[in-house]
Design an enzyme around this catalytic site. Structure first.
Site, PDB file in Angstrom:
ATOM      1  CE  LYS A  52      -3.689  -2.596   2.197  1.00 28.28           C
ATOM      2  NZ  LYS A  52      -4.334  -3.023   3.456  1.00 28.28           N
ATOM      3  CD  GLN A  96      -3.262  -4.500   6.646  1.00 25.50           C
ATOM      4  OE1 GLN A  96      -3.139  -3.543   5.892  1.00 25.50           O
ATOM      5  NE2 GLN A  96      -3.823  -5.627   6.261  1.00 25.50           N
ATOM      6  CG  ASP A 119     -10.246  -0.591   5.012  1.00 29.36           C
ATOM      7  OD1 ASP A 119     -10.211  -0.867   3.791  1.00 29.36           O
ATOM      8  OD2 ASP A 119      -9.584  -1.192   5.857  1.00 29.36           O
TER       9      ASP A 119
END
Length: 292
Positions: A52, A96, A119
């Protein structure tokens, strides 16, 4: 069998994002920023984070990474999230997942500013998705949607696979993939069946579908008995086996079928990371009232 090239789809979209970021910088002097948080040292999670960060650098997006010890307290993690939420340079925050044992992810996700929730897992953004009446509304309102489901719809549309009027079976009901993907497919006018571990007659149900998406985390779980001729199969599973990475679909068992399918690796994974960049741009636009 026709392979759906996730790497090519991802590469094309990243080039588009890079161009937009460069235009933003030229016109405003500003650069979108993404903050990533890794709690603990899980090797797979660290690989994902590095991918990422690298993708951000390539696109011209500024990256802010934070490593936290796996024994970090809830207070310390939430304090960092709130600090990043208040930092004007940062447009998106990614925590994460999964977190180390005994940590309830949702408590931390709720602490992220909804405007920076790249997200798409904050209840506010989940609510906006569920209240949306169409795909056009989701796009026009720049709603932040979970990256993997968003990537799957992007794959289907870019591959010329018709969604409207088709029957889609989603195997898996997680908040990260199954639930939001079902909403996105409904917004694209598919008839959606959400299947899961308690579903009876799963093979028969899948066999009736034009689109099958599997996100169960069981290696080679789906075989040719699940899939009808002409179907599109999107394999979200990433399973580590002694032979290497494989998906939820038994690839060898279906390779001679007349279907379209995403490989593992090289299918959904690259596009998911690309959608993280896309969501960072959306967050930048929403927060700063700049059309990108």
């Amino acid at each position: 069998m026709k392979l759906i090239d996730g790497k090519k789809i991802s590469s094309d979209k990243r080039a588009e994002i890079k161009e937009k970021v460069a235009k933003i910088k030229q016109q405003t002097g500003k650069i979108p920023g993404l903050a990533t948080i890794l709690v603990g040292g899980d090797p797979a999670s660290r690989v994902y984070i590095q991918s990422k960060i690298k993708a951000c650098e390539h696109a011209g997006i500024k990256s802010f990474h934070h490593d936290l010890d796996e024994n970090s307290s809830q207070e310390a993690i939430i304090a960092l999230i709130k600090k990043l939420s208040e930092n004007f340079e940062i447009d998106g925050i990614l925590l994460q997942l999964p977190l180390p044992q005994n940590k309830d992810a949702q408590e931390y996700l709720n602490a992220i500013s909804p405007l920076k929730d790249v997200d798409g897992l904050h209840p506010f953004n989940v609510g906006l998705l569920n209240l949306s009446k169409s795909w056009n509304e989701i796009i026009e309102k720049n709603i932040l949607v979970s990256c993997t489901p968003l990537g799957i719809v992007h794959i289907l549309r870019k591959s010329g696979i018709t969604i409207e009027g088709k029957t889609a079976v989603v195997i898996g009901r997680s908040n990260l993939v199954g639930k939001p993907l079902s909403m996105l497919l409904l917004a694209n006018n598919a008839t959606v069946i959400m299947a899961h571990s308690r579903t009876n007659n799963l093979k028969e149900i899948c066999k009736s579908a034009d689109i099958v998406v599997t996100a169960v985390g069981k290696s080679r779980f789906v075989n040719k008995d699940f899939i009808k001729i002409g179907a599109a199969v999107i394999d979200v599973g990433i399973n580590r086996t002694p032979e290497g990475l494989c998906g939820d679909v038994d690839f060898d068992a279906v390779k001679d079928m007349d279907i379209e399918i995403t490989p593992v690796p090289g299918g959904v994974g690259p596009v998911t990371i690309t959608m993280l960049l896309e969501n960072t741009l959306k967050a930048f636009s929403n927060r700063r009232k700049i059309v990108v």
